[in-house]
Design a protein around this motif. Structure first.
Motif, PDB file in Angstrom:
ATOM      1  N   GLU A 134     -47.371  19.173  -7.304  1.00 29.81           N
ATOM      2  CA  GLU A 134     -47.395  20.559  -7.803  1.00 29.81           C
ATOM      3  C   GLU A 134     -47.140  20.596  -9.291  1.00 29.81           C
ATOM      4  O   GLU A 134     -47.764  21.369 -10.037  1.00 29.81           O
ATOM      5  CB  GLU A 134     -46.345  21.396  -7.063  1.00 29.81           C
ATOM      6  N   LEU A 135     -46.204  19.787  -9.756  1.00 30.59           N
ATOM      7  CA  LEU A 135     -45.855  19.789 -11.182  1.00 30.59           C
ATOM      8  C   LEU A 135     -46.973  19.183 -12.033  1.00 30.59           C
ATOM      9  O   LEU A 135     -47.125  19.511 -13.212  1.00 30.59           O
ATOM     10  CB  LEU A 135     -44.558  19.018 -11.418  1.00 30.59           C
ATOM     11  N   ASP A 136     -47.781  18.276 -11.440  1.00 35.17           N
ATOM     12  CA  ASP A 136     -48.842  17.631 -12.189  1.00 35.17           C
ATOM     13  C   ASP A 136     -50.056  18.537 -12.362  1.00 35.17           C
ATOM     14  O   ASP A 136     -50.963  18.230 -13.145  1.00 35.17           O
ATOM     15  CB  ASP A 136     -49.274  16.346 -11.475  1.00 35.17           C
ATOM     16  N   GLN A 137     -50.107  19.627 -11.624  1.00 32.32           N
ATOM     17  CA  GLN A 137     -51.280  20.516 -11.711  1.00 32.32           C
ATOM     18  C   GLN A 137     -51.323  21.235 -13.068  1.00 32.32           C
ATOM     19  O   GLN A 137     -50.313  21.601 -13.622  1.00 32.32           O
ATOM     20  CB  GLN A 137     -51.220  21.542 -10.589  1.00 32.32           C
ATOM     21  N   VAL A 193     -36.821  11.920  -8.436  1.00 32.42           N
ATOM     22  CA  VAL A 193     -36.414  10.524  -8.646  1.00 32.42           C
ATOM     23  C   VAL A 193     -37.644   9.659  -8.893  1.00 32.42           C
ATOM     24  O   VAL A 193     -38.612   9.709  -8.132  1.00 32.42           O
ATOM     25  CB  VAL A 193     -35.631   9.994  -7.435  1.00 32.42           C
ATOM     26  N   GLY A 194     -37.614   8.899  -9.982  1.00 37.62           N
ATOM     27  CA  GLY A 194     -38.742   8.035 -10.326  1.00 37.62           C
ATOM     28  C   GLY A 194     -39.872   8.753 -11.027  1.00 37.62           C
ATOM     29  O   GLY A 194     -40.896   8.144 -11.338  1.00 37.62           O
ATOM     30  N   SER A 195     -39.678  10.035 -11.298  1.00 35.98           N
ATOM     31  CA  SER A 195     -40.730  10.824 -11.931  1.00 35.98           C
ATOM     32  C   SER A 195     -40.539  10.859 -13.444  1.00 35.98           C
ATOM     33  O   SER A 195     -39.429  10.747 -13.953  1.00 35.98           O
ATOM     34  CB  SER A 195     -40.709  12.249 -11.370  1.00 35.98           C
ATOM     35  N   ASN A 196     -41.644  11.049 -14.153  1.00 36.74           N
ATOM     36  CA  ASN A 196     -41.591  11.235 -15.607  1.00 36.74           C
ATOM     37  C   ASN A 196     -41.590  12.709 -15.979  1.00 36.74           C
ATOM     38  O   ASN A 196     -41.721  13.069 -17.156  1.00 36.74           O
ATOM     39  CB  ASN A 196     -42.790  10.539 -16.273  1.00 36.74           C
ATOM     40  N   ALA A 214     -44.201  17.414  -1.858  1.00 33.38           N
ATOM     41  CA  ALA A 214     -45.361  17.731  -2.706  1.00 33.38           C
ATOM     42  C   ALA A 214     -44.953  18.229  -4.091  1.00 33.38           C
ATOM     43  O   ALA A 214     -45.811  18.668  -4.860  1.00 33.38           O
ATOM     44  CB  ALA A 214     -46.229  18.777  -2.005  1.00 33.38           C
ATOM     45  N   VAL A 215     -43.661  18.153  -4.422  1.00 29.29           N
ATOM     46  CA  VAL A 215     -43.196  18.699  -5.694  1.00 29.29           C
ATOM     47  C   VAL A 215     -43.903  18.024  -6.863  1.00 29.29           C
ATOM     48  O   VAL A 215     -44.385  18.699  -7.803  1.00 29.29           O
ATOM     49  CB  VAL A 215     -41.657  18.537  -5.825  1.00 29.29           C
ATOM     50  N   GLN A 216     -43.959  16.695  -6.882  1.00 31.71           N
ATOM     51  CA  GLN A 216     -44.565  16.018  -8.008  1.00 31.71           C
ATOM     52  C   GLN A 216     -46.025  16.397  -8.177  1.00 31.71           C
ATOM     53  O   GLN A 216     -46.490  16.623  -9.312  1.00 31.71           O
ATOM     54  CB  GLN A 216     -44.434  14.497  -7.833  1.00 31.71           C
TER      55      GLN A 216
END
Length: 476
Positions: A473-476, A427-430, A469-471
């Motif tokens: 992790e995805l940004d890595q 939620v709120g993520s791109n 920490a999902v976001q």
């Protein structure tokens, strides 16, 4: 004379007939009671009179009612007549009881763990049993051939799929059939002839046919002849032949869609479906024989329904890690290498489809990140199942419990990311990742299918992370 007095009169007369002159005197007693005009306002007398009139009136009606009273008296003493249908129905009830006492038990691995989880799982088990019973009665007790929609939002079994329509009909290998219909926007259509397995569990695929091998007319309509031998000469236009092997017991059709809402909830798709199956020949004498032998026919049908219940409950093999299909990972939070279904394998899989599956085990604060590469294929999706191979509630507006290819965002290399979690961490993520909802369940089955893949399907990669920490992790 009241109702009670009338019954006493008949009962005393019946007793006298039993102990004295025998049943021969009973018709005379019934006739004399019917002549008692002062009883015309008595409900019991009226029922007796109506019954006699319905049976033909006069002496014929009197004798019929005497026979009926005799049958009632005997049934009260020794029980109802033991017809073939009654015996078969009793067998079905016995098998349903066994499903409760011998299948839905901790000995089979159900209802274990914390109390709340155990009770929830057992409750789902009994709902599953109700679904099995419904399809067994609909499929086997009513006349065949007839296509039955055996998967719906409220009827789930054998690993259902919200993006597909499944229909099934009982068939007899000694007959010949015609299957006809028109495609209505599906991405894939197939017909599979199924047969029993030695173990008595799920049926297996004997022969199959997909839309690549079928003939269609300009309206995308078709006809498939299902018979032991190919009809002589040229087949009519838009007609295809499919063998009906000796051991055939049912025919299953599959249609996959990328629709929103999913096909199982899509009234436009459901209302445009016109698939039919019919016997190519049916003699009038056969129909008369079926009517004359209804007790035998229905007994056989109830026995078939009971066998279906057993095959999906008590006859299911115990879990055995050594016999798990290669595409199903037994490690938690892991997905097996997607592999095409093998013909003759026990189960309702389709030979055109590569499957990959595994179980998730996630605490409330955890999430599972799934990454993979989408092969070029007709259709693909992932669904979540409970212990009984039933999808989670895809009609719920809370969160998606299934995703098809059209709902995934693919990068230039056709790679995608899915985040499985108890609440949506995106939620709120791109992020282009898609959220898949666990319904708050600690465990369940993840099931991927790839229809007619044009290349090997890579193993999907998974990793458990903290939901918070999902976001990162995805940004890595």
């Amino acid at each position: 004379m009241g109702v009670g007095s009338l019954l006493v009169t008949v009962a005393v007369g019946l007793l006298g007939a039993l102990l004295g002159a025998g049943w021969v005197a009973l018709p005379d007693l019934v006739g004399r009671v019917l002549e008692m005009d002062h009883l015309q306002n008595n409900p019991g007398w009226q029922r007796l009179r109506i019954g006699a009139e319905m049976a033909g009136g006069g002496e014929k009606g009197v004798n019929a009612m005497a026979s009926a009273i005799k049958a009632v008296a005997i049934a009260k003493v020794v029980g109802p007549p033991n017809t073939a249908t009654r015996a078969a129905f009793a067998g079905l009830l016995h098998d349903l009881t066994l499903a409760s006492t011998d299948y839905l038990t901790p000995a089979r691995g159900f209802g274990l763990g914390p109390t709340a989880h155990a009770e929830h799982e057992m409750a789902e088990g009994f709902r599953y049993l109700s679904h099995i019973t419904r399809i067994a009665l609909e499929l086997y007790v009513e006349a065949a051939p007839r296509f039955v929609r055996f998967i719906s939002p409220t009827l789930k079994l054998i690993g259902d799929n919200p993006d597909a329509l499944y229909f099934i009909s009982v068939v007899d290998s000694g007959s010949a059939y015609n299957i006809s219909g028109c495609r209505n926007g599906d991405l894939y259509f197939s017909i599979a002839v199924q047969g029993p397995t030695a173990g008595g569990g799920f049926e297996r695929v004997l022969v199959d046919l997909n839309d690549d091998k079928m003939a269609f007319d300009s309206n995308n309509c078709f006809s498939v002849v299902l018979s032991a031998e190919r009809p002589p000469g040229d087949l009519p236009r838009a007609t295809t032949w499919l063998e009906l092997p000796d051991s055939a017991s049912s025919v299953v059709t599959r249609q996959y869609y990328e629709a929103n809402p999913p096909a199982q909830l899509n009234q436009s798709i459901l209302s445009s479906h016109d698939l039919t199956i019919s016997l190519l020949t049916k003699e009038v004498s056969d129909i008369r024989e079926s009517n004359a032998m209804l007790d035998v026919v229905l007994a056989r049908r109830f026995a078939a329904a009971a066998a279906f219940v057993r095959s999906h409950t008590v006859n299911m093999p115990l879990p055995d890690p050594t016999t798990a299909p290669p595409f199903f990972s037994l490690l938690p939070n892991d997905i097996g290498v997607p592999t095409k279904w093998a013909r003759d394998s026990e189960g309702m899989g389709a030979v055109d489809i590569a499957y990959g599956a595994g179980r998730f085990v996630l605490e409330p604060e955890q999430a599972l990140i799934i990454t993979g590469r989408m092969p070029t294929c007709r259709f693909a999706n992932v669904v979540l199942w409970n212990r009984f191979l039933q999808t989670f509630d895809y009609a719920s507006p809370v969160g998606p419990v299934s995703l098809n290819q059209a709902r995934l965002t693919l990068d230039a290399d056709r790679r995608f990311t899915i985040v499985l979690a108890h609440t949506n961490p995106l939620v709120g993520s791109n992020s282009t990742a898609e959220f898949l909802w666990t319904e708050g369940r600690v465990t369940g089955t993840m099931f991927f299918r790839f229809v007619l893949p044009e290349e090997p399907v890579e193993k999907l990669q998974t990793r458990v992370v903290a939901a918070a920490a999902v976001q990162a992790e995805l940004d890595q």
